[in-house]
Every structure is written in C-alpha cells, then in structure tokens.
Design a protein around this motif. Sequence first.
Motif, mmCIF file in Angstrom:
data_model
loop_
_atom_site.group_PDB
_atom_site.id
_atom_site.type_symbol
_atom_site.label_atom_id
_atom_site.label_comp_id
_atom_site.label_asym_id
_atom_site.label_seq_id
_atom_site.Cartn_x
_atom_site.Cartn_y
_atom_site.Cartn_z
ATOM 1 N N GLY A 285 0.399 -0.870 -0.041
ATOM 2 C CA GLY A 285 0.346 0.375 -0.303
ATOM 3 C C GLY A 285 0.546 1.941 -0.124
ATOM 4 N N LEU A 286 2.234 1.084 0.154
ATOM 5 C CA LEU A 286 2.850 2.240 -0.303
ATOM 6 C C LEU A 286 2.488 2.867 -1.589
ATOM 7 N N PRO A 287 2.666 4.771 -1.745
ATOM 8 C CA PRO A 287 2.158 5.115 -3.205
ATOM 9 C C PRO A 287 3.538 5.040 -3.771
ATOM 10 N N PRO A 288 3.353 4.703 -4.940
ATOM 11 C CA PRO A 288 5.014 4.611 -5.760
ATOM 12 C C PRO A 288 5.367 6.234 -5.344
ATOM 13 N N ALA A 289 4.868 7.014 -5.230
ATOM 14 C CA ALA A 289 5.233 8.743 -5.249
ATOM 15 C C ALA A 289 6.204 8.575 -3.648
ATOM 16 N N THR A 290 5.958 7.460 -2.631
ATOM 17 C CA THR A 290 6.558 7.864 -1.887
ATOM 18 C C THR A 290 7.860 7.996 -1.665
ATOM 19 N N PRO A 291 8.411 8.977 -0.290
ATOM 20 C CA PRO A 291 10.049 9.594 -0.689
ATOM 21 C C PRO A 291 11.172 8.791 -0.444
ATOM 22 N N ALA A 292 12.296 9.096 -1.352
ATOM 23 C CA ALA A 292 12.922 7.518 -0.793
ATOM 24 C C ALA A 292 14.608 8.196 -0.775
ATOM 25 N N ALA A 293 15.726 7.624 -0.677
ATOM 26 C CA ALA A 293 17.231 8.462 -0.429
ATOM 27 C C ALA A 293 17.763 7.191 -0.034
ATOM 28 N N VAL A 294 18.360 7.474 -0.933
ATOM 29 C CA VAL A 294 19.295 6.518 -0.852
ATOM 30 C C VAL A 294 21.582 6.603 -0.648
ATOM 31 N N VAL A 295 21.850 6.355 0.122
ATOM 32 C CA VAL A 295 23.150 6.670 1.164
ATOM 33 C C VAL A 295 24.116 6.228 0.906
ATOM 34 N N VAL A 296 25.328 6.484 0.004
ATOM 35 C CA VAL A 296 25.987 5.612 -0.650
ATOM 36 C C VAL A 296 27.414 6.298 0.236
ATOM 37 N N GLY A 297 28.161 5.274 0.949
ATOM 38 C CA GLY A 297 29.262 5.775 1.991
ATOM 39 C C GLY A 297 29.160 6.631 3.044
ATOM 40 N N ALA A 298 27.781 6.635 3.984
ATOM 41 C CA ALA A 298 27.945 7.706 4.742
ATOM 42 C C ALA A 298 28.686 8.308 6.143
ATOM 43 N N THR A 299 28.921 9.171 5.994
ATOM 44 C CA THR A 299 30.099 10.131 6.649
ATOM 45 C C THR A 299 31.174 10.024 5.895
ATOM 46 N N THR A 300 31.583 9.625 4.569
ATOM 47 C CA THR A 300 32.962 9.196 3.536
ATOM 48 C C THR A 300 33.413 9.892 3.698
ATOM 49 N N PRO A 301 34.698 10.995 3.310
ATOM 50 C CA PRO A 301 34.483 12.010 1.939
ATOM 51 C C PRO A 301 33.969 11.303 0.908
ATOM 52 N N ASP A 302 33.546 10.112 -0.064
ATOM 53 C CA ASP A 302 32.876 9.474 -1.035
ATOM 54 C C ASP A 302 30.922 9.272 -0.562
ATOM 55 N N GLN A 303 30.880 10.349 0.089
ATOM 56 C CA GLN A 303 28.772 9.724 1.024
ATOM 57 C C GLN A 303 28.797 10.963 -1.087
ATOM 58 N N ALA A 304 27.330 9.896 -1.483
ATOM 59 C CA ALA A 304 26.937 10.039 -2.265
ATOM 60 C C ALA A 304 25.402 10.526 -1.970
ATOM 61 N N VAL A 305 24.370 11.152 -1.598
ATOM 62 C CA VAL A 305 22.924 11.055 -1.921
ATOM 63 C C VAL A 305 21.733 11.050 -2.984
ATOM 64 N N ILE A 306 21.760 10.616 -2.908
ATOM 65 C CA ILE A 306 20.741 10.378 -4.415
ATOM 66 C C ILE A 306 18.536 10.004 -3.367
ATOM 67 N N VAL A 307 18.177 11.271 -3.416
ATOM 68 C CA VAL A 307 16.634 11.686 -3.863
ATOM 69 C C VAL A 307 15.680 10.702 -4.902
ATOM 70 N N THR A 308 14.824 10.588 -4.585
ATOM 71 C CA THR A 308 13.819 9.721 -5.614
ATOM 72 C C THR A 308 12.475 9.792 -5.178
ATOM 73 N N ARG A 309 11.571 8.362 -6.052
ATOM 74 C CA ARG A 309 10.913 7.840 -5.840
ATOM 75 C C ARG A 309 11.214 6.394 -5.168
ATOM 76 N N LEU A 310 10.033 5.902 -4.173
ATOM 77 C CA LEU A 310 10.230 4.708 -3.928
ATOM 78 C C LEU A 310 10.151 3.423 -5.841
ATOM 79 N N ASP A 311 9.345 3.668 -6.492
ATOM 80 C CA ASP A 311 8.853 3.325 -7.629
ATOM 81 C C ASP A 311 9.795 3.262 -8.491
ATOM 82 N N ALA A 312 10.743 3.996 -8.445
ATOM 83 C CA ALA A 312 12.017 3.928 -8.774
ATOM 84 C C ALA A 312 13.006 2.951 -9.122
ATOM 85 N N LEU A 313 13.097 2.666 -6.949
ATOM 86 C CA LEU A 313 13.834 2.160 -6.824
ATOM 87 C C LEU A 313 14.756 1.171 -7.376
#
Length: 262
Positions: free
Chosen positions: A202-230
């Motif tokens: 039942g979660l809507p496809p447009a539910t906000p989602a974020a991917v955090v790669v390498g959190a807190t390191t110099p290589d950290q990257a954050v991607i904000v998207t939607r649930l259905d795009a994950l």
Amino acid sequence: MNADALAALLARTRRMAPGEVWLAGAGPGDPGLLTLEVLGALGQADIIIHDALIEAEVLALARPGAELVFVGKRGGRPSARQAEITALLVAEARAGRRVLRLKGGDPFVFGRGGEEAVALAEANIPFRVLPGLTSGLAAMTAASIPATMRETNQAIILATGHAADTSQAPDWAALARTGQPILLYMATRTLPAIVAALLEGGLPPATPAAVVVGATTPDQAVIVTRLDALAEMDIPSPAIIGIGAIVAVRERLLAHAGRLLA
C-alpha cells in the motif's frame, strides 16, 4: 581543545585484561565518530579482528605491534564464515590475548554481534560490548534527513534486506501498512523484491526515498528519488536506503543551505 581534559577522559576508559574479547562498534565510517571507549580499546588490544568497512584511519589508531586480522563479509565475494570468526575469537582469548572485535556501525544492529556474544558467553569467555553509532540512523543524519519529525512519524523501522534465509525475511507488506519510515540495511541485491512488496502493501509509488552511499565518509553520495524508481537503480554498496515522508524534509533544509554547515 583542552588536551589535558581529553587525556583524563581517555585515562578513565576501561582497561582490557588478557583473555577478554571486546565487541566494539566503529560507527558509520568517519573516524571522528568513534567513541572514546573504542579509541581506548584500539590502544590496548593485542589483536584486532575487523570487518570490511573499517576505515584505514581507524585501524591506524591501533597500538604499535597489534595484529590486524581482516574477516570482512562483502556480498558476492569470498569471505570468512561466521563460525570461523567466532572460533577465532574464542581461540585468541583462550591464548591469553586482549581481543578487539571491531565492526562497522553498532555491533548489535545487523552486525552479528549478538551471535558472537552468545557464542562467547557459551564458551565462558569474558566479553564486553562497546556501542557504536548505527549506520542507518547516522546515514540519515549525514544526509540532512531527520529520522523522526513530530509532523511525519512516531516511529521508525530498521530492517535488513539480507536475512539468514527467506523464511526470516521481514513481512514487507505489513511494514508498509504501518505508514512509518523504513531504513534498509544491506538491501541492494534484494531491492526489487522489497520495493514490489512495499508497493503491494500500500505504499504509494511516489513515496520519497533516499539512497545514502558511503555515509559520513569523503565519498558520501545522496540520491533522492521515489519508491517506484528504486528498483531500477544500480546502487553500489555500502548503502543505506530511507523510505518515507522524512526524506522530503531534506529539501526544506537544503533550501536554506547557506545556514547548514557541511
């Protein structure tokens, strides 16, 4: 900084004794997020048995002469078996060494620290557990995403995408029906199935989602998207994935990025 005060705090950290095993959390990656207790343990251990995601700067804090043993597990790659790691902890302790088992994040949050603690207890090995910042919550904070907001959620769910077997996997549809944000650990390989189950729950496809790669390191990257795009994304590891209304707060914070210190 008052160097004398810092030295006094370090002097108050507990002392390791021969034959003890300390299970310690190194936090999400940034060496600055180590606790003083873990720093003190690094300076005392005879042998440090560490996971894959421990930064070199952290291992460099080991006392001179300490043995470093890598036992990291990485998905899809040859890695040490859990039984072998546990046997090593027991053997080194029985040999009279001061053993530091160093894990990323917190040892008791999806780190198999609980399994190792039980094994040590059953083997009558003295052990201690040193908490660390768990990667899921730290990753959200590092990405400017509050884990809780009074206007969005009254709870937050921590879940792993890497269950010991399929029968132990979370009921994703049931978690979706709670309406509470979900933080996913170790879910990159199983993400398409997880997303499908959350949508079915039942979660809507447009539910906000974020991917955090390498959190807190110099290589950290954050991607904000939607649930259905994950499910269509090629996400590198290590990554923490946040799903829910809390993700949308990031945009509000970054709209005033001149006041947000990196």
